[in-house]
Design an enzyme around this catalytic site. Sequence first.
Site, PDB file in Angstrom:
ATOM      1  N   ASP A 221      -2.549 -17.922   2.238  1.00  0.00           N
ATOM      2  CA  ASP A 221      -3.959 -18.573   1.423  1.00  0.00           C
ATOM      3  C   ASP A 221      -4.346 -19.617   2.216  1.00  0.00           C
ATOM      4  O   ASP A 221      -5.685 -19.796   2.559  1.00  0.00           O
ATOM      5  CB  ASP A 221      -3.594 -19.040   0.081  1.00  0.00           C
TER       6      ASP A 221
ATOM      7  N   ASP B 260     -10.313  -8.821   8.215  1.00  0.00           N
ATOM      8  CA  ASP B 260     -12.122  -8.839   7.879  1.00  0.00           C
ATOM      9  C   ASP B 260     -12.413 -10.139   7.832  1.00  0.00           C
ATOM     10  O   ASP B 260     -13.526 -10.246   8.237  1.00  0.00           O
ATOM     11  CB  ASP B 260     -12.032  -8.159   6.579  1.00  0.00           C
TER      12      ASP B 260
ATOM     13  N   ASP C  30      -5.052  -7.259   5.858  1.00  0.00           N
ATOM     14  CA  ASP C  30      -6.284  -6.293   5.365  1.00  0.00           C
ATOM     15  C   ASP C  30      -7.404  -7.292   5.382  1.00  0.00           C
ATOM     16  O   ASP C  30      -8.606  -7.457   5.932  1.00  0.00           O
ATOM     17  CB  ASP C  30      -6.036  -5.568   4.329  1.00  0.00           C
TER      18      ASP C  30
ATOM     19  N   TYR D 173       0.789  -1.170  -0.114  1.00  0.00           N
ATOM     20  CA  TYR D 173      -0.219   0.034  -0.129  1.00  0.00           C
ATOM     21  C   TYR D 173       0.859   1.231   0.040  1.00  0.00           C
ATOM     22  O   TYR D 173       0.396   2.284  -0.101  1.00  0.00           O
ATOM     23  CB  TYR D 173      -0.908  -0.056   1.160  1.00  0.00           C
TER      24      TYR D 173
ATOM     25  N   LYS E 161       3.478 -15.215   1.967  1.00  0.00           N
ATOM     26  CA  LYS E 161       3.697 -15.929   0.863  1.00  0.00           C
ATOM     27  C   LYS E 161       5.232 -16.245   0.486  1.00  0.00           C
ATOM     28  O   LYS E 161       5.550 -15.913  -0.756  1.00  0.00           O
ATOM     29  CB  LYS E 161       2.790 -15.403  -0.426  1.00  0.00           C
TER      30      LYS E 161
END
Length: 368
Positions: A229, A257, A253, A145, A196
Amino acid sequence: MIKIKKRKILLLPGDGIGPEVIQEVKKVILWLNSNKSLDFEIDEDLAGGCSYDKHGTPITDEVFYKALESEFVMLGAVGGPKWDNLDFSKKPERALLKLRKELKLFANLRPAICFEQLVDASTLKPEIVSGLDIMIVRELTGGIYFGEPRGIKPIENGERKGINTHSYTTSEIVRVAKVAFDLARKRSNQVTSCEKSNVMEAGQLWKEEVQELHDKEYKDVELSHMLADNCAMQLLKNPKQFDVIVTDNLFGDMLSDQASMLTGSLGLLPSASLGAKNKDGEMRAMYEPIHGSAPDIAGKEIANPIASILSFAMALRYSLDLDSEADALEKAVQDVLNDGLRTKDILSEGKKEVSTSAMGDAIISKLQ
Ligand code: NAD
């Protein structure tokens, strides 16, 4: 360097239901001042769309300096359809991003707790979520970001190319991992680090640095590594395997959530964004509910103030080291839920619906 004033709290209620839920936090603070002889000094100001309406900017320099000198900021929520079409630099959310960035709040703590009384509100089976208590620590000021180069540029064949850069340095990884390990020591002593590393070099570095820090300073904490993942899958399959999850800005993020929805309602979940401690042990911080400004219910007196009140409990714990007051506030929330009081968002058969302010009053009466 602006000095932090001890016990000074800046309230930024913001837009939509923000002022309604922060009003209930204010009642709790005033109650603590009168009944526990705590000497909190409250200041209150504008941030978000309301600030744009009055000053033409989502946060004024004056408010920003107030945030710098406060012990912590309690934010409600910002934004709403009224301001959706503003230029990016004027959008209400810029206030939030500026505060997070300029106060260097690099660690975002989002607990996902399933209240026993509300176990049926989750979309998952009760046996999967009952007793759930996870803490997600998301890196907040680095990664994709913020990485450079970024932008959209034309390329030779007449197409355009969008670019963002995912990068992390050792110190950015180590400081957030320390927050996770320290938290784990106060909980079930277990950290899962997610990245990852199978396809990203920044992920490989993340994994190596977290492991190295663990081996040097936190051998007593159980550390495991998980691909992000897989973590998303495991959160749905067997969320209770986790204690503290630490991960980067992008994966955090999404995973936070996802974890929050395991618990059923946005109106219940708090968050904290913490900076580094200075040499005097002082730390900048901002606390806020994870929900937004909920324009659909603003002004109706039905917003749930629990997420904001629990965010203030996190402030008592992490900024002020007032663990017993934080415990008492969290217990008061549990007691009110045990009594069957519910705001509309968590109402179920046989329970009593109460307004935003009645919920705040009930929590305060349990504190007594
Ligand atoms: P939202 O969280 O505001 O609302 C989603 C749904 O949850 C709505 O139906 C709302 O009524 C309900 N809800 C949220 N909080 C509640 C509460 N305390 N009590 C009862 N019900 C509650 O998300 P959204 O609708 O996507 O966004 C609305 C605005 O808020 C947008 O402008 C968005 O940009 C902004 N937003 C701000 C923040 C923030 O300030 N940190 C976070 C998310 C969204």
